[in-house]
Design an enzyme around this catalytic site. Structure first.
Site, PDB file in Angstrom:
ATOM      1  N   ASN A 238      31.900  46.327  43.371  1.00  0.00           N
ATOM      2  CA  ASN A 238      33.896  46.506  42.798  1.00  0.00           C
ATOM      3  C   ASN A 238      33.926  45.129  43.014  1.00  0.00           C
ATOM      4  O   ASN A 238      33.259  44.334  43.270  1.00  0.00           O
ATOM      5  CB  ASN A 238      34.060  46.541  44.133  1.00  0.00           C
ATOM      6  CG  ASN A 238      34.697  46.312  45.183  1.00  0.00           C
ATOM      7  OD1 ASN A 238      36.230  45.257  44.738  1.00  0.00           O
ATOM      8  ND2 ASN A 238      34.140  45.896  45.806  1.00  0.00           N
TER       9      ASN A 238
ATOM     10  N   PHE B  16      41.470  41.881  44.651  1.00  0.00           N
ATOM     11  CA  PHE B  16      42.976  41.528  45.799  1.00  0.00           C
ATOM     12  C   PHE B  16      43.610  42.539  44.885  1.00  0.00           C
ATOM     13  O   PHE B  16      44.815  41.814  45.061  1.00  0.00           O
ATOM     14  CB  PHE B  16      43.308  39.899  45.876  1.00  0.00           C
ATOM     15  CG  PHE B  16      42.267  39.272  47.060  1.00  0.00           C
ATOM     16  CD1 PHE B  16      40.680  40.168  47.314  1.00  0.00           C
ATOM     17  CD2 PHE B  16      42.326  38.543  47.285  1.00  0.00           C
ATOM     18  CE1 PHE B  16      40.050  40.137  48.400  1.00  0.00           C
ATOM     19  CE2 PHE B  16      41.386  37.575  47.829  1.00  0.00           C
ATOM     20  CZ  PHE B  16      40.039  38.156  48.160  1.00  0.00           C
TER      21      PHE B  16
ATOM     22  N   SER C 271      35.208  37.084  49.890  1.00  0.00           N
ATOM     23  CA  SER C 271      35.431  38.139  48.678  1.00  0.00           C
ATOM     24  C   SER C 271      35.182  37.024  47.179  1.00  0.00           C
ATOM     25  O   SER C 271      35.101  36.517  47.153  1.00  0.00           O
ATOM     26  CB  SER C 271      36.227  38.437  48.580  1.00  0.00           C
ATOM     27  OG  SER C 271      36.998  39.239  47.018  1.00  0.00           O
TER      28      SER C 271
ATOM     29  N   ASN D  57      34.816  38.299  44.251  1.00  0.00           N
ATOM     30  CA  ASN D  57      36.173  38.354  42.730  1.00  0.00           C
ATOM     31  C   ASN D  57      36.651  37.683  42.644  1.00  0.00           C
ATOM     32  O   ASN D  57      37.214  38.098  42.046  1.00  0.00           O
ATOM     33  CB  ASN D  57      36.521  40.098  43.093  1.00  0.00           C
ATOM     34  CG  ASN D  57      34.832  41.146  43.495  1.00  0.00           C
ATOM     35  OD1 ASN D  57      34.010  41.040  43.000  1.00  0.00           O
ATOM     36  ND2 ASN D  57      35.110  41.977  44.452  1.00  0.00           N
ATOM     37  N   THR D  58      37.301  36.497  43.554  1.00  0.00           N
ATOM     38  CA  THR D  58      38.200  35.862  43.477  1.00  0.00           C
ATOM     39  C   THR D  58      38.581  34.371  42.715  1.00  0.00           C
ATOM     40  O   THR D  58      37.451  33.593  43.515  1.00  0.00           O
ATOM     41  CB  THR D  58      39.703  35.411  43.838  1.00  0.00           C
ATOM     42  OG1 THR D  58      39.914  36.886  44.437  1.00  0.00           O
ATOM     43  CG2 THR D  58      40.785  34.310  44.247  1.00  0.00           C
TER      44      THR D  58
ATOM     45  N   LYS E  66      36.364  36.174  58.210  1.00  0.00           N
ATOM     46  CA  LYS E  66      35.194  36.803  57.713  1.00  0.00           C
ATOM     47  C   LYS E  66      34.153  36.360  56.380  1.00  0.00           C
ATOM     48  O   LYS E  66      35.313  35.410  55.928  1.00  0.00           O
ATOM     49  CB  LYS E  66      36.365  37.857  56.472  1.00  0.00           C
ATOM     50  CG  LYS E  66      35.053  39.088  56.395  1.00  0.00           C
ATOM     51  CD  LYS E  66      36.231  40.461  56.110  1.00  0.00           C
ATOM     52  CE  LYS E  66      34.798  41.644  55.589  1.00  0.00           C
ATOM     53  NZ  LYS E  66      35.973  43.064  54.711  1.00  0.00           N
TER      54      LYS E  66
ATOM     55  N   ASN F 287      31.464  40.748  54.345  1.00  0.00           N
ATOM     56  CA  ASN F 287      31.681  41.058  53.332  1.00  0.00           C
ATOM     57  C   ASN F 287      30.722  41.464  52.045  1.00  0.00           C
ATOM     58  O   ASN F 287      29.527  41.586  52.957  1.00  0.00           O
ATOM     59  CB  ASN F 287      32.841  39.746  52.371  1.00  0.00           C
ATOM     60  CG  ASN F 287      33.798  40.548  52.211  1.00  0.00           C
ATOM     61  OD1 ASN F 287      33.933  41.175  51.447  1.00  0.00           O
ATOM     62  ND2 ASN F 287      35.083  39.572  52.005  1.00  0.00           N
TER      63      ASN F 287
END
Length: 345
Positions: free
Chosen positions: A114, A118, A181, A183-184, A215, A244
């Site tokens: 993925n 967010f 994450s 993805n940012t 996390k 994560n």
């Protein structure tokens, strides 16, 4: 039944669209008259009750952040047998996330990739829903996972996290700072101890009495994981979540050309299991026994969950297994844990 439904229906559908289709179904499981019927069928055995973070959990097995981004399914997920639901990741500023498509199945690996970014309706909206859910007499423990708003510069991340904290911490049973994450842009750089300490100090002070956890990513070297774990203990945090998603693509069965075509994003599911277990052991070796460690990544069966608990996890979370094993997954895990514990006596 569910494997047939998955193969013939969901596997042929865009994963994000499939997720949106099941949201109203899961929500319905948490509403009368379905809720009491479902809970009678899925309620965990009392022997699974677990105390952590000053809270009592019906089961040590819960839902990881990412599944219920906007806090709309917590009651339904509780009715399916999960002991806690971690909502989010939510951000101070509502955002659409990354361009679609951004969620991909690797069915041969029982995995997902993925790069959602967010996508959420914002911390204020999540807080309102959490307040409503907490009024229920029978409910799961509710955690809130917060991240950096994409439009906010990394240098201004602390103020952004504090804004989210002030909105959702009073409405949640515990709070999680997500700095892991992939993805940012720039987010994972916040895991460096010298930048993480002031961020966590500010969030801790804003959270007041709400238990605070951080996390971390599985891709960090072990010495950096140890440093973050020691930092969390030194700062008086309530716990740590390991881990994560991963940016690694090693050991996948899926055709490499297809994996490459899928592109960037965090990998979750079965391929993450070994590293998630290793990280759990690294963390547990350097934190006190009473420090809460939540293990996430690659669990599918009751044996997987029990292995994490035996390795020192206080609680265990899952996400990807729901997609491949269906809505009775938590019930299967809980019943399997009871059988394993009885057999071990």
């Amino acid at each position: 039944m569910y494997p047939f439904i998955f193969r013939t229906f969901f596997a042929r559908m865009d994963p994000e669209r499939a997720h949106h289709l099941v949201v109203p179904v899961i929500r319905a499981f948490g509403i009368w008259p379905l809720a009491p019927i479902m809970r009678a069928f899925t309620k965990p055995d009392t022997s699974l009750r677990t105390t952590a973070l000053g809270l009592e959990f019906d089961s040590p097995f819960g839902v990881a952040a990412g599944f219920d981004k906007n806090a709309v399914m917590s009651e339904g997920l509780h009715s399916l047998g999960f002991g806690h639901v971690e909502v989010g990741t939510v951000t101070a500023i509502p955002q659409d996330g990354n361009p679609k498509p951004r969620l991909f199945r690797l069915i041969e690996d029982r995995a997902l990739i993925n790069r959602m970014g967010f996508n959420n309706a914002g911390a204020a909206a999540a807080a309102r829903r959490l307040v409503r859910s907490r009024r229920r007499p029978r409910r799961a423990v509710l955690g809130a996972n917060i991240g950096k708003s994409r439009v906010v510069d990394v240098d201004d991340a602390t103020a952004d996290y504090v804004t989210s904290t002030r909105q959702v911490a009073p409405a949640a049973d515990y709070l999680v700072v997500n700095v892991s994450s992939p993805n940012t842009p720039g987010l994972r750089g916040l895991q460096a101890v010298e930048t993480l300490r002031p961020l966590l100090e500010a969030v801790r002070d804003a959270a007041v009495r709400t238990p605070l956890l951080v996390k971390i990513a599985p891709d960090l070297p072990d010495d950096e994981i140890e440093a973050i774990a020691r930092l969390a203990v030194d700062m008086g945090l309530a716990g740590l979540i390991a881990t994560n998603t991963t940016i690694s693509r090693e050991g996948l069965r899926t055709d490499p050309a297809r994996v490459e075509a899928t592109g960037a994003g965090g990998l979750s599911g079965a391929p993450l299991a070994a590293r998630a277990l290793d990280v759990l052991r690294v963390v547990r070796a350097v934190v006190p026994e009473e420090f809460c460690v939540i293990s996430a990544g690659g669990v599918e069966t009751a044996a997987d969950v029990q292995e994490r608990l035996d390795a020192g996890a206080t609680l265990v979370q899952g996400y990807t297994g729901f997609i491949y094993l269906g809505p009775l997954w938590a019930r299967q895990i809980n019943r399997g844990l009871v059988r394993l514990r009885r057999a071990a006596r």
